[in-house]
Write an enzyme that holds these catalytic residues in place. Structure first.
Site, PDB file in Angstrom:
ATOM      1  N   HIS A   1       0.816  -1.089   0.117  1.00 31.47           N
ATOM      2  CA  HIS A   1       0.037   0.104  -0.151  1.00 31.47           C
ATOM      3  C   HIS A   1       0.784   1.224   0.013  1.00 31.47           C
ATOM      4  O   HIS A   1       0.366   2.551   0.046  1.00 31.47           O
ATOM      5  CB  HIS A   1      -0.825  -0.252   1.268  1.00 31.47           C
TER       6      HIS A   1
ATOM      7  N   ASP B   1       3.708   9.460  -1.772  1.00 29.39           N
ATOM      8  CA  ASP B   1       2.630   8.885  -1.190  1.00 29.39           C
ATOM      9  C   ASP B   1       2.350   7.572  -2.229  1.00 29.39           C
ATOM     10  O   ASP B   1       2.289   7.762  -3.352  1.00 29.39           O
ATOM     11  CB  ASP B   1       1.416   9.814  -1.222  1.00 29.39           C
TER      12      ASP B   1
END
Length: 750
Positions: free
Chosen positions: A181, A388
């Site tokens: 993730h 991110d």
């Protein structure tokens, strides 16, 4: 035209009666003891939302850490297990010391900054590796204890990167998926990690590895090549006994629920109240975990510089920054919080007016309703992380804008940027660029804002978190079929000969290098010996037998070696063929005179920089061999060459193919699949086709042949072959048995 969130009933695609075992560091429910009573709080994050329906519908299990319970007494622990079991949840209990060293110490002090390119934040004395490995073992034990044959296992995120390999040891036949993730960093950054090879080997225990973007997948593949010498084949990695599939699965949000909340009268009223409180000022919004990767200090600095350059904006803007508390027991996060709050105070002190304070800063969590109200009230959403993995806040903002208004300013270093191209994309390190983007967003015409938002919503509403889960599990299901499909069966030559001979006409398609002779260090050293030539001549002369040699070799070499034999020769992987001894060669496609002009300089440069490599020029192709180069360096160079040529030749009538220790450039439309098609279409009577080869170019031939053909891989694990022979000696023994079966008087051993 407006886009509404599609109604989606998430439906597991795993086999009937199969369960899904979800494995994550945190569970979709947290446990705590208040006033002597055990209580549970449901999680609202993207993972819990996206997988809850799959968890319930498959009657599966969710395995993970239930929260800090080290001080909970034995009776509460037993109650915890019973109540979690009713929810299909299996807790992995960790001591406070394990949490400190595994989660805070290694996962968040070492892995998190490194994978987000914050190398300077990695501690000089990195500790916690032993705890990380031990806790991963605990998770693997918990999964293995809960596993039943047929279950699918889906492991999540950077805290559990060793679990796939640990499970593979415990459950060799299990179907295992892993999704990362966060970003996978470039190989130059990843190799800083002292335990880099252990992490890579841990991940390779999975059947399917998922990433948010192609860039992260590429970084993983490059790290694997540079550190382990393992080369990927586009979307898979072939290991000795199995394949690992690679995939890109951009995670979405629960778009339907955000869209629905945006229509809620209470949320609409709250959003109106926020705008009214702003007193006509334009609202900028930032919502982030208080984490150094989110770029909050740089964003504040960009706003500060904008207000200094254009002081008239001080009373016309309100920037609301929600900083959600994160890892407050980690020293570096405590320091970071002070830095952010000092910056807010400095800016407000310098830029506040008698009528307003430009920055409204809240260090707190907000409910989902409050969140959507803020999204709906904002004129501009600022999502400017320094790095991110995806950033779901950007997608939540878009999903919440049912009015099709608002502007998204998005960092080019967020994974979401690959999907959200209609945002205003900025470099978060460039304060001036961020300031200009804010001005552009505020000045944007309403029609342009709506057109951009419609584009964003189309993507976010259609590719939601349920579709993300569905796509991954579909691929994991495909992986199950692939992993469980019968591998090529190792045959004895005599057994295979008896199977192939059924009294019908026999058509043989034989590769040369690595199949009829061992691979040589240089192409000119693989000359056929007299024994092989006699065997081929004897077999080709047999009635009802058609023998084809399908090779990457040039016409001249094949003519020199086999020109006198009664067989068909296919040169340069089918670019040319010759059907009779001393006959004319026929070109499969017209060969442009200068087709390789752009290729030669590149190959010459790589040859000069790769000791042990060489170029083999042919009529319609050119090959770069690196068999004599250092194994690891040669593989790295081949990887770079293949990528470079693939880009350079994308608009040319050429393609790049890979064999064993060779990169070849050839005309598009040729290849061994072309040969297989030509041979099959020319068959005029019932025949048995037997094809034998040893590398990826032969996979093309296997795939193009009919299912009933005998497809034989030599030495390799093949996705297209049904049978396997050990080496070139076994191939020669097979041909000898074919001679014997067709002529019992022949007993010569080859």
């Amino acid at each position: 035209m407006s886009f509404e969130a599609p109604s989606r009933s998430a439906r597991p695609v795993i086999a009937a009666k199969a369960r899904l075992l979800i494995v994550s560091n945190r569970l979709p429910v947290s446990a705590l003891v208040e006033e002597g009573r055990l209580q549970f709080v449901d999680a609202t994050g993207g993972l819990a939302t996206g997988l809850r329906s799959w968890h319930l519908q498959s009657h599966g299990l969710w395995i993970g850490w239930p929260g800090e319970l080290s001080r909970v007494n034995a009776s509460h622990r037993e109650e915890l297990r019973e109540k979690l079991a009713q929810r299909g949840v299996v807790p992995v209990l960790l001591s406070s010391e394990e949490v400190e060293r595994f989660y805070d110490g290694f996962s968040n002090r070492v892995l998190w900054p490194l994978f987000h390119y914050q190398v300077d934040r990695v501690p000089v004395e990195s500790s916690g590796w032993d705890a990380y490995r031990q806790v991963n073992e605990k998770f693997a034990d918990a999964v293995a204890a809960s596993y039943e044959p047929g279950d699918a296992i889906w492991i999540h995120d950077y805290q559990l990167m060793l679990v796939p390999a640990m499970l593979r040891e415990r459950l060799p036949d299990a179907r295992i998926g892993f999704f990362l993730h966060i970003p996978f960093p470039s190989s130059e950054v990843f190799r800083v990690l002292p335990w880099r090879t252990q992490i890579l080997r841990g991940l390779l225990g999975a059947d399917l590895l998922g990433f948010h973007t192609f860039a992260y997948l590429r970084h993983f593949v490059t790290s694997l090549l540079h550190l382990e010498g393992i080369e990927a084949q586009v979307d898979r990695i072939d290991l000795d006994d199995r394949s690992v599939r690679l995939g890109v699965f951009p995670m979405g949000v629960d778009s339907a629920s955000f869209n629905e909340l945006a229509h809620d009268p209470v949320v609409i009223a709250d959003a109106a109240a926020i705008r009214e409180d702003a007193g006509g000022r334009r609202i900028l919004l930032g919502i982030d975990r208080l984490d150094y990767t989110k770029g909050i200090p740089r964003r504040l600095r960009a706003i500060e510089q904008l207000l200094v350059r254009e002081p008239e904006l001080r009373d016309r803007l309100r920037y609301i920054q929600i900083a959600v508390p994160s890892r407050e027991n980690v020293d570096s996060y405590q320091v970071f919080r002070r830095q952010v709050e000092e910056a807010v105070g400095r800016i407000n002190g310098a830029s506040a007016t008698l009528r307003s304070t430009p920055i409204h800063y809240l260090h707190q969590t907000v409910s989902r309703r409050q969140l959507v109200a803020l999204y709906c009230a904002a004129d501009v959403m600022l999502v400017t992380p320094l790095r991110d993995g995806m950033n779901l806040v950007a997608k939540e903002f878009v999903a919440s804008r049912a009015d099709e208004d608002g502007v998204l300013v998005l960092s080019e270093f967020a994974g979401a940027v690959d999907e959200l191209g209609a945002a205003l994309v900025v470099n978060p390190y460039d304060n001036d660029a961020v300031g200009r983007a804010i001005k552009d967003a505020l000045a944007m015409e309403p029609s342009v804002r709506r057109a951009r938002m419609r584009n964003l919503r189309r993507r976010v509403l259609e590719h939601d978190v349920h579709r993300w889960a569905e796509t991954f599990l579909e691929q994991l299901g495909t992986t199950e079929v692939s992993a469980c499909a019968p591998a090529p069966v190792l045959r004895e030559p005599s057994e295979l000969a008896a199977m192939a001979l059924d009294g019908r006409r026999l058509i043989l398609l034989l590769d040369y290098d690595g199949t009829l002779v061992p691979l040589a260090s240089a192409p000119e050293l693989a000359v056929p010996d007299a024994q092989l030539l006699d065997l081929l001549a004897t077999l080709a002369a047999k009635p009802e037998t058609a023998l084809h040699i399908v090779s990457g070799r040039s016409r001249d070499i094949l003519d020199t070696w086999f020109g006198h034999l009664p067989l068909t020769l296919w040169a340069e992987h089918g670019s040319y063929h010759r059907a009779a001894p001393n006959g004319d060669w026929v070109s499969a496609l017209p060969v442009p005179a200068d087709c390789m002009r752009r290729v030669y300089p590149v190959l010459e440069q790589f040859t000069a920089n790769t000791p042990g490599s060489l170029i083999e020029k042919k009529s319609a192709s050119v090959a770069w061999h690196y068999r004599m180069a250092d194994a690891e360096f040669g593989a790295r160079q081949a990887h770079e060459l293949r990528m470079l040529l693939g880009d350079a030749l994308s608009n040319q009538p050429l393609e790049v193919v890979e064999g064993k220790k060779v990169i070849e450039v050839r005309l598009r439309g040729t290849g061994k699949a072309f040969v297989a098609h030509r041979v099959v279409t020319a068959v005029a009577e019932p025949s048995t086709i037997l094809a034998v080869g040893d590398d990826r170019t032969d996979e093309e031939m296997f795939a193009a042949l009919p299912n009933e053909a005998f497809k034989v891989a030599v030495g390799m694990r093949s996705s297209g072959a049904d049978h396997r022979l050990a080496d070139h000696r076994a191939v020669r023994a097979l041909l000898a048995h074919l001679v014997e079966e067709r002529d019992p008087r022949s007993h010569e051993t080859f």
